[in-house]
Design an enzyme around this catalytic site. Structure first.
Site, PDB file in Angstrom:
ATOM      1  N   LEU A  78       0.879  -1.239   0.043  1.00 19.43           N
ATOM      2  CA  LEU A  78       0.080  -0.092  -0.036  1.00 19.43           C
ATOM      3  C   LEU A  78       0.974   1.184   0.044  1.00 19.43           C
ATOM      4  O   LEU A  78       1.682   1.404   0.999  1.00 19.43           O
ATOM      5  CB  LEU A  78      -0.793  -0.025   1.207  1.00 19.43           C
ATOM      6  CG  LEU A  78      -1.853   1.251   1.333  1.00 19.43           C
ATOM      7  CD1 LEU A  78      -2.656   1.390   0.102  1.00 19.43           C
ATOM      8  CD2 LEU A  78      -2.608   1.207   2.805  1.00 19.43           C
ATOM      9  N   ASP A  79       0.916   1.999  -1.059  1.00 21.73           N
ATOM     10  CA  ASP A  79       1.554   3.290  -1.055  1.00 21.73           C
ATOM     11  C   ASP A  79       0.671   4.427  -0.895  1.00 21.73           C
ATOM     12  O   ASP A  79      -0.164   4.795  -1.993  1.00 21.73           O
ATOM     13  CB  ASP A  79       2.208   3.318  -2.557  1.00 21.73           C
ATOM     14  CG  ASP A  79       3.013   4.486  -2.964  1.00 21.73           C
ATOM     15  OD1 ASP A  79       3.244   5.023  -1.691  1.00 21.73           O
ATOM     16  OD2 ASP A  79       3.543   4.785  -3.757  1.00 21.73           O
TER      17      ASP A  79
END
Length: 324
Positions: free
Chosen positions: A184-185
């Site tokens: 998850l960015d």
């Protein structure tokens, strides 16, 4: 034999200061410079006292342990018993790591003759080992081991923090599923500029069963727009799902990314499961992670609360009977 007490004092002052500073870094505590200097000075003075025969009684386990508690109290204060014990544990772990590293490196640098010359049998039949480590070797290796310890611990902590943002990704297209590990960015804002559909980037190699081998080479070369122009209708069964998404890369101008419109994407991070339909899968021709720990970059909009369902373990229901 000539002993330079001032040199011994300064050396131990620097080493004790480095040990206390690394303890503060490991415990994420703010350390005032004057507290660090006074605590390190106390430790250095104790070493100098070994040259005074009148104070030989102070070189016992109780005195050494009490001195370490005093140094920690000066450097960090007391706060609470739990916090004090944790500081002490971190301080001793770093000390043991430094001492073990110095001895280990010294052993690796010795040849076979030097090792056996330092071993002899005692009158009782036991083995005795003689260890001679030079002053400058100890001084240099101490800081080298401490820097090594800091690097390893920092890397481990980064990996642990990154694990909290990693989860399983399952992409479904026409009954065909592709699963991988995604990261998850939270800073990822890549989206289709026309429809504002978020784009989740995946490695193109995950789709090698559906993509042609020549496609993977062209994608790694960064020419997805030319690939679409040269494609025939019979080349790809999901032709109507393909999109070109413009983006601006780091240290480069505008470029295009080939993307596929899936039926759905399911993301599982911890006890939270998210399902999204409005999403595009961008195909990257390279490796997203150097250590192969993840193969997809998750867009933050895909794990919003409206798309998420928390899976909780409910306690078993105990049946009850009602008598009439």
């Amino acid at each position: 034999m000539v002993v330079y007490i001032d040199l011994i004092f300064i050396t131990n002052l620097l080493i004790d200061g480095a040990l206390l500073w690394l303890t503060a870094w490991m415990r994420k505590q703010r350390l005032r410079w004057w507290r660090l200097a006074v605590a390190a000075m106390v430790g250095a003075l104790y070493v100098v006292m070994m040259f005074l025969p009148e104070l030989s009684f102070m070189y016992t386990f109780i005195i050494k342990f009490a001195l370490s508690l005093l140094m920690l109290w000066i450097a960090f204060g007391f706060g609470s018993l739990q916090n004090y014990i944790r500081n002490m544990g971190a301080f001793y772990i770093i000390n043991f790591a430094a001492a073990g590293g110095i001895i280990g490196i010294h052993y690796l640098l010795q040849n076979t003759g030097e090792i056996f010359n330092g071993i002899w049998f005692t009158a009782s039949g036991g083995l005795s080992f003689e260890l001679k480590i030079g002053f400058w070797f100890t001084f240099i290796m101490c800081f080298a081991v401490l820097l090594w310890f800091k690097f390893v611990y920092s890397t481990r902590r980064k990996l642990e923090n990154r694990q909290e943002y990693m989860g399983e990704v399952i992409v479904t297209i026409g009954g065909y599923n592709v699963s991988c590990t995604g990261l998850l960015d939270t800073g990822n804002q890549l989206a289709d500029p026309l429809t504002r559909t978020p784009v989740m980037v995946m490695e193109a190699a995950l789709w090698k069963e559906k993509l042609l081998a020549s496609w993977l080479e062209r994608l790694s070369g960064g020419e997805p727009d030319k690939l679409l122009l040269e494609m025939n209708d019979a080349d790809f069964e999901w032709r109507d799902r393909l999109r070109l998404v413009p983006y601006r890369g780091v240290n480069r101008g505008s470029a295009f990314m080939l993307a596929i419109k899936p039926d759905a994407v399911e993301i599982r991070i911890g006890n939270q499961t998210s399902r999204a339909v409005k999403v595009l899968i961008g195909l990257d021709g390279g490796d997203l992670s150097g250590d192969r720990s993840y193969q997809a970059i998750i867009h933050p909009d895909l794990v919003q609360e409206e798309n998420s369902v928390k899976t909780e373990t409910k306690p078993p229901v105990t049946p009850t009977s009602i008598g009439l």
